[in-house]
Design a protein around this motif. Sequence first.
Motif, PDB file in Angstrom:
ATOM      1  N   LYS A   1      59.723  38.728  50.733  1.00 47.63           N
ATOM      2  CA  LYS A   1      60.646  39.694  50.148  1.00 47.63           C
ATOM      3  C   LYS A   1      60.685  39.560  48.633  1.00 47.63           C
ATOM      4  N   ALA A   2      61.105  40.622  48.004  1.00 45.97           N
ATOM      5  CA  ALA A   2      61.206  40.608  46.545  1.00 45.97           C
ATOM      6  C   ALA A   2      62.127  39.475  46.101  1.00 45.97           C
ATOM      7  N   GLN A   3      61.688  38.739  45.090  1.00 43.36           N
ATOM      8  CA  GLN A   3      62.484  37.672  44.487  1.00 43.36           C
ATOM      9  C   GLN A   3      63.038  36.741  45.565  1.00 43.36           C
ATOM     10  N   SER A   4      62.119  36.054  46.211  1.00 48.63           N
ATOM     11  CA  SER A   4      62.497  35.156  47.300  1.00 48.63           C
ATOM     12  C   SER A   4      61.590  33.937  47.314  1.00 48.63           C
ATOM     13  N   PHE A   5      62.089  32.886  47.949  1.00 44.50           N
ATOM     14  CA  PHE A   5      61.295  31.691  48.226  1.00 44.50           C
ATOM     15  C   PHE A   5      61.379  31.444  49.726  1.00 44.50           C
ATOM     16  N   SER A   6      60.238  31.294  50.366  1.00 46.93           N
ATOM     17  CA  SER A   6      60.237  31.144  51.823  1.00 46.93           C
ATOM     18  C   SER A   6      59.288  30.033  52.256  1.00 46.93           C
ATOM     19  N   LEU A   7      59.533  29.536  53.450  1.00 45.85           N
ATOM     20  CA  LEU A   7      58.788  28.403  54.000  1.00 45.85           C
ATOM     21  C   LEU A   7      58.469  28.696  55.457  1.00 45.85           C
ATOM     22  N   TYR A   8      57.219  28.430  55.858  1.00 44.63           N
ATOM     23  CA  TYR A   8      56.769  28.745  57.211  1.00 44.63           C
ATOM     24  C   TYR A   8      56.042  27.537  57.792  1.00 44.63           C
ATOM     25  N   LYS A   9      56.373  27.209  59.023  1.00 44.33           N
ATOM     26  CA  LYS A   9      55.684  26.133  59.728  1.00 44.33           C
ATOM     27  C   LYS A   9      54.771  26.729  60.791  1.00 44.33           C
TER      28      LYS A   9
END
Length: 655
Positions: A644-652
């Motif tokens: 998403k716009a202006q986001s920080f995400s983490l995926y396992k």
Amino acid sequence: MKNTYKALGMACLLSLSMSGYSQQQAYDFVLDTKKVGAPIQSTMYGLFFEDINFAADGGLYAELVKNRSFDFPQNLMGWNTFGKVEVRKDNPLFDQNPTYVVLSDPGHPHKRTGIENEGFRGMGFKQNEAYRFSVWAKTVNSNEPQKIRIDLLDEKNDILVTQQLVINAGDWKKYEISLTPKATEAKGRLRIFLDSKGSVALEHVSLFPVNTWKGRENGLRADLAQALSDIKPGVFRFPGGCIVEGTDLDTRYDWKKTIGAVENRPVNENRWHYTFPHRFFPDYYQSYGLGFYEYFLLSEDMGAEPLPVLSCGLACQYQNEKEECHVPVKDLGSYIQDALDLIEFANGSPTSTWGKVRAEMGHPAPFNLKYIGIGNEQWGDEYVVRLEPFVKAIRAKYPDIKIIGSSGPSADGDKFEYLWPEMKRLKVDLVDEHYYKDPKWFLNSAKRYDNYDRKGPAVFAGEYACHVPNRDNNFESALYEAAFMTGLERNADIVHMCTYAPLLAHVDAWQWKPDMIWFDNLSSVKTPNYYVQQLYAQNKGTNVMPLTRNNTSISGEDDLYASAVYDKDENCYIVKVANTGTDSKDIKINVEGLKKQATLSLGECFELKANDLKIVNSLQTPTNIIPQKTTAKLEGNTLQIIAKAQSFSLYKIQL
């Protein structure tokens, strides 16, 4: 004319359609599982503690009484007195804290003698929670028992709880009672009345919540210590910062004065006492109640490697330009011995000189110290010539201890360029780099370590924070730090430690911002920056993995920043993605190189996002920005995500 409008309309529709397609174009990443990269150090993400912003006394250290031993230079600072109160130093109980007070009968049945402590911008009391009051006391010129009355007051001067204490000996003795206030109060005070007709001497007046972290009597404030522990830090650097150096050598942080009986640890003037005239706090001193022993305990409790930093004999170079302000190189012997003695204090057997001190304080087992920093933000030849004899002495006696040197106060420039070659020449193990920079710098520096020399010392990013206008801990600063940290993670073969700074700040008594955790006397708030650090630290993995787009690292093109790791303990891949742009991005992560029988499943996914970059977490609204679980789609060996716009995400991605 109609045809013209029709043509223009078609052109606009086509333009809008192409624009929408452009915003939704797929970004293809490749995670190559055949190329398991460098190990990630257990110390990769950690904490840096400095006693700035009332972070220790009035903060992490749970003591509620300011100037409890009356040994501030102004002996009654923090205290109001009434009646017949005398400050004395004759025949002291403690040689390093010699001052005490004597309360005597005021000479009239309707007058009162007593003292009242204001705490650190007040005292925080919680309803129905117990507080441990203690005092060293004795009767004066009388064998008759004397009485004192202890009150906990609210801001309106109403009594929340009161209790009488009998002082029944003519020699110094420690007395202790428990007090439980009937209401919660953020700006309370402690008052002590003389409740008899004689005289009584009082020393080391103390008030602690019983509910400290881990239940220790000389303990830490539970919510703040728990917040630190919840990050799962790999390293804990202490006690600073500039306080290691001191405004002058007399006020440098001396670890040997911070151990032993807490009642006999001398007061020290805090280096941040008057550094900023616009944030001037003349009552900012260090009781040393939170000392090196307590720092080692906290490191152990959190599962973090302790990293003490010691003075190299240079007072703060910002504040002391003349050579005579510093210790001459020929006179550094005692400073070098302090470093050797600290290692023995931490690691020596209980029969060694300093190991015995540690054991007598309650910790016979060693703390297993592996790292030591010499000097903080020093620079120039004056630092190098002082660091060199420390390195030689430590290497000779403790060759396994890793030594950390400094690259100066900034991330580039003459001081930085001079020091790095010198640190290589001296063969220190890590070089401490500091950078407090603007958002643009953080985004542009995600590739900072891509081409660093791998043959020299490793990097310790010891102090860093994104400084947005007004220096608020808003989401913008956290997002850009998250983007920058993908570069730290991608280069974990050379970057072995990193710690955000500063750590703690009292909302009513801060000198510097931004800071990771803010607090008042009763509660605390974790900033968006805290959650970025936590997401990285709790998901650091064990090995770097190559994550590329068009065969290059993902470090800013189209506002995307990303890194990946493998975690052998959880048997999963962890991908971190920061999108600093204003449009969402459809991303496909193709996991290549897997064994034929391998099957993937989607693990936990988290997102840190705010609609407004200026949003902050506050004491009133602490959950404005917190990690939220998010979703992704896994088809075969391809993970499809929407950054998403202006986001920080983490995926396992689970194997």
